[in-house]
Design a protein around this motif. Structure first.
Motif, mmCIF file in Angstrom:
data_model
loop_
_atom_site.group_PDB
_atom_site.id
_atom_site.type_symbol
_atom_site.label_atom_id
_atom_site.label_comp_id
_atom_site.label_asym_id
_atom_site.label_seq_id
_atom_site.Cartn_x
_atom_site.Cartn_y
_atom_site.Cartn_z
ATOM 1 N N ASP A 19 15.270 37.373 -2.457
ATOM 2 C CA ASP A 19 14.735 36.724 -1.258
ATOM 3 C C ASP A 19 15.742 35.720 -0.690
ATOM 4 O OD1 ASP A 19 12.445 38.173 -1.370
ATOM 5 O OD2 ASP A 19 11.141 36.511 -1.983
ATOM 6 N N SER A 20 15.488 35.309 0.554
ATOM 7 C CA SER A 20 16.382 34.386 1.252
ATOM 8 C C SER A 20 15.646 33.119 1.644
ATOM 9 C CB SER A 20 16.931 35.052 2.518
ATOM 10 O OG SER A 20 17.668 36.190 2.180
ATOM 11 N N GLY A 21 16.418 32.122 2.027
ATOM 12 C CA GLY A 21 15.864 30.860 2.487
ATOM 13 C C GLY A 21 16.859 30.150 3.383
ATOM 14 N N VAL A 22 16.465 28.951 3.826
ATOM 15 C CA VAL A 22 17.288 28.177 4.746
ATOM 16 C C VAL A 22 17.343 26.734 4.271
ATOM 17 C CG1 VAL A 22 17.357 27.246 7.090
ATOM 18 C CG2 VAL A 22 16.813 29.632 6.737
ATOM 19 N N ILE A 23 18.539 26.168 4.312
ATOM 20 C CA ILE A 23 18.729 24.729 4.113
ATOM 21 C C ILE A 23 19.063 24.173 5.491
ATOM 22 C CG2 ILE A 23 20.090 22.929 3.001
ATOM 23 C CD1 ILE A 23 20.632 25.038 0.751
ATOM 24 N N ARG A 24 18.193 23.317 5.995
ATOM 25 C CA ARG A 24 18.341 22.779 7.354
ATOM 26 C C ARG A 24 19.010 21.412 7.270
ATOM 27 N NH1 ARG A 24 14.877 20.129 11.479
ATOM 28 N NH2 ARG A 24 15.233 21.268 13.407
ATOM 29 N N VAL A 25 20.087 21.239 8.043
ATOM 30 C CA VAL A 25 20.834 19.984 8.064
ATOM 31 C C VAL A 25 20.767 19.406 9.475
ATOM 32 C CG1 VAL A 25 23.112 18.937 7.781
ATOM 33 C CG2 VAL A 25 22.385 20.747 6.230
ATOM 34 N N VAL A 26 20.400 18.119 9.551
ATOM 35 C CA VAL A 26 20.368 17.409 10.822
ATOM 36 C C VAL A 26 21.409 16.303 10.757
ATOM 37 C CG1 VAL A 26 18.969 16.030 12.404
ATOM 38 C CG2 VAL A 26 17.899 17.891 11.105
ATOM 39 N N TYR A 27 22.356 16.316 11.708
ATOM 40 C CA TYR A 27 23.389 15.288 11.794
ATOM 41 C C TYR A 27 23.048 14.388 12.975
ATOM 42 C CZ TYR A 27 27.866 13.033 12.742
ATOM 43 O OH TYR A 27 28.841 12.101 12.993
ATOM 44 N N GLU A 28 23.005 13.081 12.730
ATOM 45 C CA GLU A 28 22.700 12.091 13.760
ATOM 46 C C GLU A 28 23.990 11.341 14.100
ATOM 47 O OE1 GLU A 28 19.751 10.282 11.171
ATOM 48 O OE2 GLU A 28 18.177 10.953 12.559
ATOM 49 N N PRO A 29 24.737 11.792 15.130
ATOM 50 C CA PRO A 29 26.054 11.217 15.417
ATOM 51 C C PRO A 29 26.015 9.742 15.804
ATOM 52 C CG PRO A 29 25.473 12.870 17.071
ATOM 53 C CD PRO A 29 24.405 12.885 16.037
ATOM 54 N N HIS A 30 24.893 9.261 16.350
ATOM 55 C CA HIS A 30 24.821 7.854 16.754
ATOM 56 C C HIS A 30 24.806 6.908 15.557
ATOM 57 C CE1 HIS A 30 20.589 8.900 16.069
ATOM 58 N NE2 HIS A 30 20.425 7.622 15.768
ATOM 59 N N LYS A 31 24.617 7.447 14.339
ATOM 60 C CA LYS A 31 24.594 6.609 13.140
ATOM 61 C C LYS A 31 25.956 6.490 12.466
ATOM 62 C CE LYS A 31 19.784 7.053 11.787
ATOM 63 N NZ LYS A 31 18.890 7.420 10.687
ATOM 64 N N SER A 32 26.978 7.105 13.034
ATOM 65 C CA SER A 32 28.319 6.995 12.435
ATOM 66 C C SER A 32 29.331 6.649 13.523
ATOM 67 C CB SER A 32 28.693 8.297 11.722
ATOM 68 O OG SER A 32 28.731 9.358 12.614
#
Length: 146
Positions: free
Chosen positions: A85-98
């Motif tokens: 089976d498959s899955g997803v790792i979701r990544v959210v990058y918040e550029p205003h925090k760096s």
């Protein structure tokens, strides 16, 4: 005799194919890196989904995901992923925090995979909108003045 040899060859071929499968769970990422390219620092959150498959022989359990920056958030399946089976790792990058500029962020994925730990990276160039606009204006002025 030919029949015995044919059966023996088929058995060896089948055993070789099964031997290539990792013993236990195995997290196989399609692409472990993602480049967001040039992004406006104040332009909002960026999202990328890393797809993976459990190509092992046992259910895969992702235990935790550690990020290298508070500007990253992750979500992943909390339930076991069955073999095949498959899955997803979701990544959210918040550029205003760096800070503006080139970034290369690391996410460590801990699981019961044969590897134990897998690494995902996101990269890009965070551009401060005001500065990049003024820099373009200055460049255009100098070109027309000469």
């Amino acid at each position: 005799m030919k029949r015995v040899l044919l059966i023996l060859s088929a058995c060896l071929l089948f055993a070789a194919a099964e031997a290539r499968k990792p013993e236990g769970a195995h997290l196989a990422l399609e692409h472990p890196t993602h480049d967001f390219g040039d992004v406006p620092r104040k332009g909002g959150d960026l999202v990328h989904e890393f797809r993976f498959t459990n190509d092992g022989t046992a259910p895969l359990v992702i235990l935790r995901a550690m990020t290298s920056c508070s500007c990253l958030k992750t979500s992943y399946p909390k339930r076991p992923v069955a073999p095949g089976d498959s899955g997803v790792i979701r990544v959210v990058y918040e550029p205003h925090k760096s800070e503006p500029g080139i970034f290369n962020k690391v996410i460590q994925i801990y699981s019961n995979s044969a590897d134990g730990r897998d690494i995902i990276t996101v990269q890009g160039n965070s551009i401060d909108g005001e500065r990049s606009g003024k820099a373009k204006e200055r460049r255009n002025r100098t070109k027309t003045e000469h």
